[in-house]
Enzyme design. Structure first.
Site, short mmCIF file in Angstrom:
data_model
loop_
_atom_site.label_atom_id
_atom_site.label_comp_id
_atom_site.label_asym_id
_atom_site.label_seq_id
_atom_site.Cartn_x
_atom_site.Cartn_y
_atom_site.Cartn_z
N LYS A 14 -13.83 71.23 97.01
CA LYS A 14 -14.56 69.96 97.15
C LYS A 14 -13.73 68.93 97.92
CE LYS A 14 -15.13 69.37 92.63
NZ LYS A 14 -14.51 70.57 92.04
N ARG A 89 -20.08 64.97 86.18
CA ARG A 89 -19.62 66.20 85.53
C ARG A 89 -20.33 66.44 84.20
NH1 ARG A 89 -14.22 66.22 88.20
NH2 ARG A 89 -13.10 68.10 87.64
N ARG A 128 -2.44 76.12 94.88
CA ARG A 128 -2.46 74.66 95.02
C ARG A 128 -1.36 74.02 94.18
NH1 ARG A 128 -7.98 71.41 93.87
NH2 ARG A 128 -7.22 71.26 91.74
N ARG A 134 0.30 68.86 90.74
CA ARG A 134 -0.59 68.47 89.64
C ARG A 134 -0.26 69.27 88.38
NH1 ARG A 134 -6.78 68.02 91.63
NH2 ARG A 134 -7.04 68.42 89.40
N ARG A 146 -10.10 74.00 81.98
CA ARG A 146 -10.92 73.27 82.96
C ARG A 146 -12.12 74.11 83.39
NH1 ARG A 146 -6.58 72.29 87.20
NH2 ARG A 146 -8.13 71.21 88.44
P1 AMP Z 1 -10.47 66.81 89.71
O1 AMP Z 1 -9.47 66.14 90.60
O2 AMP Z 1 -11.89 66.55 90.11
O3 AMP Z 1 -10.16 68.27 89.52
O4 AMP Z 1 -10.32 66.13 88.26
C1 AMP Z 1 -9.11 66.23 87.53
C2 AMP Z 1 -9.34 65.79 86.10
O5 AMP Z 1 -9.76 64.42 86.07
C3 AMP Z 1 -10.42 66.54 85.34
O6 AMP Z 1 -9.95 67.76 84.78
C4 AMP Z 1 -10.81 65.52 84.27
O7 AMP Z 1 -9.84 65.47 83.24
C5 AMP Z 1 -10.72 64.21 85.04
N1 AMP Z 1 -12.01 63.87 85.68
C6 AMP Z 1 -12.29 63.81 87.01
N2 AMP Z 1 -13.57 63.49 87.23
C7 AMP Z 1 -14.14 63.36 86.01
C8 AMP Z 1 -15.47 63.07 85.57
N3 AMP Z 1 -16.47 62.86 86.43
N4 AMP Z 1 -15.68 63.01 84.22
C9 AMP Z 1 -14.69 63.21 83.34
N5 AMP Z 1 -13.42 63.51 83.68
C10 AMP Z 1 -13.15 63.59 85.01
#
Ligand code: AMP
Length: 190
Positions: A14, A89, A128, A134, A146
């Site tokens: 993404k 989400r 990654r 991260r 996740r």
């Molecule tokens: P990402 O960078 O999209 O993989 O997000 C990393 C982490 O941020 C996720 O595993 C969640 O803990 C948190 N996070 C990101 N976007 C959301 C969302 N829309 N709702 C809830 N938690 C989020």
């Protein structure tokens, strides 16, 4: 306005594809994960709260995430549109997004869902982790969590957009450029 929900499990591509879409369509890229990580870096109150969920691979609570998303959108009143990356989400987030965009006299144009099978996702996240730094990419248990959260809470959001006739699946396997071309073709045909 062109408002795209770029959807898919962790590691689907993404972030990578968003970079290419914003360049071509001059959209604002809004990644909730990136905003949370910036807040963690800045040691804000939101960052401290978000970190306690992110490090375990859990979702940050809806109310916190929705409020943050709204204030990010309002920072760009003159935008051509947005790419929502990593949001919504949950179904509650999707509903909140619809009513918020409605209040701004706009709406979601399409959900583009990058589809990648689980073993490939795990391989990508492992790679990654070496470059992203991260915490949530480095630990196999957190990665599995996740993916599980994605399947139980996030995947149902597809149905929400399917019911509105806005869901389009994109094959997320193959060369990055080929996947970008697939996305461009779909967007250009909207
Ligand atoms: P990402 O960078 O999209 O993989 O997000 C990393 C982490 O941020 C996720 O595993 C969640 O803990 C948190 N996070 C990101 N976007 C959301 C969302 N829309 N709702 C809830 N938690 C989020």
């Amino acid at each position: 306005m062109l408002n795209i929900v770029l959807f898919g499990p962790p590691g689907a591509g993404k972030g990578t594809q968003s970079e290419r879409l914003i360049e071509k369509y001059h959209l604002v890229h809004l990644s909730t994960g990136d905003v949370f990580r910036a807040n963690i870096k800045g040691a804000t109150e939101l960052g401290v709260l978000a970190k306690s969920f992110m490090d375990k691979g859990q979702l940050v609570p809806d109310e916190v995430t929705i409020n943050m998303l709204r204030s990010e959108v309002l920072k760009h009143p003159d935008s051509n549109g947005f790419i929502f990356d990593g949001f919504p989400r949950t179904n509650a987030q999707a509903e909140a997004l619809d009513s918020f965009l409605n209040s701004l006299k706009t709406s979601i144009s399409v959900m583009l869902a990058l589809e990648v099978e689980e073993n490939e996702l795990k391989e990508r996240l492992k790679k990654r982790a070496e470059i992203s730094g991260r915490i949530d990419d480095a630990n196999p248990e957190v990665i599995q969590n996740r993916i599980n959260v994605y399947q139980s809470e996030t995947a149902p959001v597809k149905k929400y957009y399917q019911e509105q006739g806005k869901f389009i699946a994109i094959d997320g396997i193959g060369a990055i450029d080929h996947i970008t071309t697939r996305l461009f073709e779909v967007i250009d045909s909207l």
